[in-house]
Design a protein around this motif. Structure first.
Motif, PDB file in Angstrom:
ATOM      1  N   SER A 111      25.546  29.174  57.306  1.00 38.77           N
ATOM      2  CA  SER A 111      26.674  28.743  56.476  1.00 38.77           C
ATOM      3  C   SER A 111      26.322  27.582  55.567  1.00 38.77           C
ATOM      4  N   ARG A 170      33.081  31.447  58.725  1.00 41.05           N
ATOM      5  CA  ARG A 170      34.207  32.042  59.444  1.00 41.05           C
ATOM      6  C   ARG A 170      33.745  32.734  60.720  1.00 41.05           C
ATOM      7  N   VAL A 171      32.567  33.375  60.668  1.00 44.29           N
ATOM      8  CA  VAL A 171      32.026  33.982  61.884  1.00 44.29           C
ATOM      9  C   VAL A 171      31.782  32.910  62.938  1.00 44.29           C
ATOM     10  N   THR A 174      30.215  33.146  48.796  1.00 44.80           N
ATOM     11  CA  THR A 174      30.989  34.063  49.641  1.00 44.80           C
ATOM     12  C   THR A 174      30.280  34.316  50.960  1.00 44.80           C
ATOM     13  N   ILE A 175      28.958  34.528  50.885  1.00 44.17           N
ATOM     14  CA  ILE A 175      28.193  34.775  52.116  1.00 44.17           C
ATOM     15  C   ILE A 175      28.245  33.570  53.042  1.00 44.17           C
ATOM     16  N   GLU A 219      30.583  31.356  53.196  1.00 46.06           N
ATOM     17  CA  GLU A 219      31.931  31.282  53.751  1.00 46.06           C
ATOM     18  C   GLU A 219      32.110  32.294  54.883  1.00 46.06           C
ATOM     19  N   ILE A 220      31.518  33.477  54.721  1.00 42.69           N
ATOM     20  CA  ILE A 220      31.606  34.479  55.798  1.00 42.69           C
ATOM     21  C   ILE A 220      30.919  33.973  57.055  1.00 42.69           C
ATOM     22  N   HIS A 221      29.715  33.407  56.889  1.00 45.00           N
ATOM     23  CA  HIS A 221      29.012  32.865  58.064  1.00 45.00           C
ATOM     24  C   HIS A 221      29.833  31.749  58.710  1.00 45.00           C
ATOM     25  N   HIS A 268      24.670  31.411  62.882  1.00 42.00           N
ATOM     26  CA  HIS A 268      25.624  31.529  61.785  1.00 42.00           C
ATOM     27  C   HIS A 268      26.007  30.161  61.224  1.00 42.00           C
TER      28      HIS A 268
END
Length: 532
Positions: free
Chosen positions: A366, A320-321, A313-314, A316-318, A362
């Protein structure tokens, strides 16, 4: 019904030595302490303070006629020192020693059973005074053998009242007998197992349950906790007298351990329960048996799955950022192309470069499984991107990066990436005034300038001490004016660097002339505590 999972063991030690042998023993000896219901002290000859001070070579030039028993690494006189280099307490009984005795040095005469085991290379059992202390204890001194040499002695110590029990139960008798077998293997150099290591999470635990098998893998003894563990994975009824393969436990860890002579680990999953099986071959007799330890690792595996899910999840967040930052950069570029003001266009270009520096961090995060960043990758990427975006055949500039930054926290890496981006831009803009930019955004060289590089920009990131990170961006341009003041001079880029270094990174920032000239250098110093 069951979904077994056979987990591979960690790789064995590449480098083998007496010191590594003792490390392996300490990885296993919680098993020995629990089986013997006793405190274990590990004695080494000489006056040492830790395991690290033991030599790698224990060769003894003295002749040794009797080859049937291990020879001592070092001859002990009555006054020769013995040092405790390891200590462990049992979880199955009361401890004799409340204090930590690691580093305690005693004379060989104060520990006669230990000295005898060291000199003769055989297991010695008897009663003696505890040192320190003046109370008696039942002591079993076991020589630790490596390549036919006694390198240390493990002393098993328990109150005599425990061993004087006239009718101990089956569990106590079996545990103590199993300890005796492992002690004989230790004295013969067969234990700890030299071809296998134990990870911390796989450390044997007697209290979680165990059973013993004969050479046909038929179960002879099973502890109550082992019965409960087997019931949790769907093995019902009485298992004593049954063969392991008839219990449907998945991987044949017992057969593989007995045939290979090394511990084998496997896991059995049943519904929401996971039980780990660790089979240890007992090789002190020609007929091999196996000791199998069981451990309920359901909660550990649940946490592992949660961590894997959280890491994904982390990442994926990076990711997307990074995509969002790239979208913002694209929007700013579109806006810049619609502006007629050259000053506004330059401001938007600078904003795009700063956003891109953050996006690089980021993007690295990722692809990582942790929240740390290898900043050398970020520094090299930023420098290469800067070279491609601001150098042309008409104004060639050499860039180089030397980096020993290591892993940094993501927040620190982001701030440091923006700082590096600003320092690279400042070096190019102010160090080489022989080139100028024309209104139509083409570049024209100064008279007489050829196509060879007009200068160089070097990035050097090091850790000059254990508590400081240093980043230096230097050029060989015209240098800074004599009246330049780092704390007051400069435009927006320098102000950003000053703010980030002083507030986010807790460090210092200085621009100075190079020694020897020409050129200048920007130096950033960051306390290591802010990036640990």
């Amino acid at each position: 019904m069951r979904a077994p999972a056979d987990r591979p063991r960690p790789a064995a030690n590449v480098r083998d030595s007496p010191r590594e042998h003792l490390r392996r023993l300490m990885a296993w000896w919680s098993l020995l302490a629990d089986l013997s219901f006793s405190d274990l002290l590990l004695f080494a000859p000489g006056q040492v303070t830790s395991l690290e001070e033991l030599p790698d070579d224990v060769s003894d030039p003295e002749p040794h006629d009797d080859t049937s028993t291990p020879r001592p690494w070092r001859r002990l006189g009555p006054d020769a020192p013995l040092t405790v280099i390891g200590q462990i307490r049992p979880t199955t009984g009361r401890t004799l020693y409340r204090d930590d005795h690691i580093g305690l040095c005693v004379a060989a005469s104060e520990r006669p059973l230990v000295s005898e085991a060291f000199a003769r290379g055989v297991i010695v059992t008897g009663e003696g005074l505890r040192v320190p202390g003046d109370r008696r204890a039942r002591i079993t001194a076991v020589p630790v053998t490596f390549d036919g040499v006694t390198i240390a002695v493990m002393s098993s110590e328990v109150t005599p009242r425990f061993t004087d029990i006239r009718d101990p139960g089956e569990l106590e008798r079996t545990y103590i007998a199993t300890f005796g077998r492992l002690a004989r293997m230790l004295a013969a150099g067969l234990f700890p197992y030299r071809d296998a290591d134990v990870a911390d999470e796989e450390a044997p635990r007697v209290g979680d349950g165990l059973f013993l098998t004969d050479d046909t893998t038929r179960i002879g003894f099973v502890s109550p906790n082992a019965v409960s563990a087997l019931h949790r994975i769907g093995v019902g009824g009485n298992v004593q007298g049954r063969r392991v393969r008839d219990l449907d436990l998945g991987p044949d860890v017992v057969g593989r351990a007995m045939s290979g002579g090394i511990p084998v680990v496997g896991e059995v999953e049943h519904r929401s329960v996971t039980v780990q099986l660790q089979a240890l071959p007992l090789t002190d007799t020609p007929v091999r048996n196996a000791l199998v330890l069981l451990r309920d690792v359901t909660e550990l595996r649940r946490r592992d799955r949660l961590l894997i899910s959280k890491d994904a999840t982390i990442r994926e967040i990076h990711h997307r950022v990074t995509n969002n930052l790239q979208t913002v950069s694209s929007l700013l570029r579109i806006q810049a192309r619609r502006l007629e003001s050259r000053e506004a266009n330059r401001a938007l270009d600078e904003a795009v470069r700063r956003i891109r520096a953050i996006a690089f961090v980021h993007q690295t995060l990722s692809s990582e499984t942790t929240d740390d960043v290898d900043f050398c990758d970020v520094a090299e990427t930023l420098t290469e991107t800067m070279r491609q975006s601001i150098t042309f055949p008409e104004r060639p500039i050499d860039f180089s990066v030397t980096c020993e930054a290591g892993m940094l926290r993501s927040q620190t890496a982001t701030s440091l990436a923006v700082v590096l981006n600003e320092l690279l831009q400042n070096a190019v803009d102010h160090a080489f005034p022989r080139l100028w930019e024309i209104e139509d955004h083409t570049l024209e060289a100064a008279p007489g300038l050829d196509e060879s590089p007009i200068g160089s920009v070097e990035v050097e990131i090091t850790r000059p001490s254990t508590d400081v990170l240093s980043m230096v961006v230097r050029d060989d341009g015209i240098g800074i004016p004599d009246e330049y003041d780092t704390q007051r001079s400069g435009g927006l880029g320098t102000s950003i660097v000053r703010a980030l270094c002083g507030t986010d990174l807790g460090g210092t920032f200085e621009v100075r002339r190079r020694t020897p000239p020409p050129g200048s250098e920007a130096v950033v110093q960051i306390p290591l505590r802010t990036i640990a």
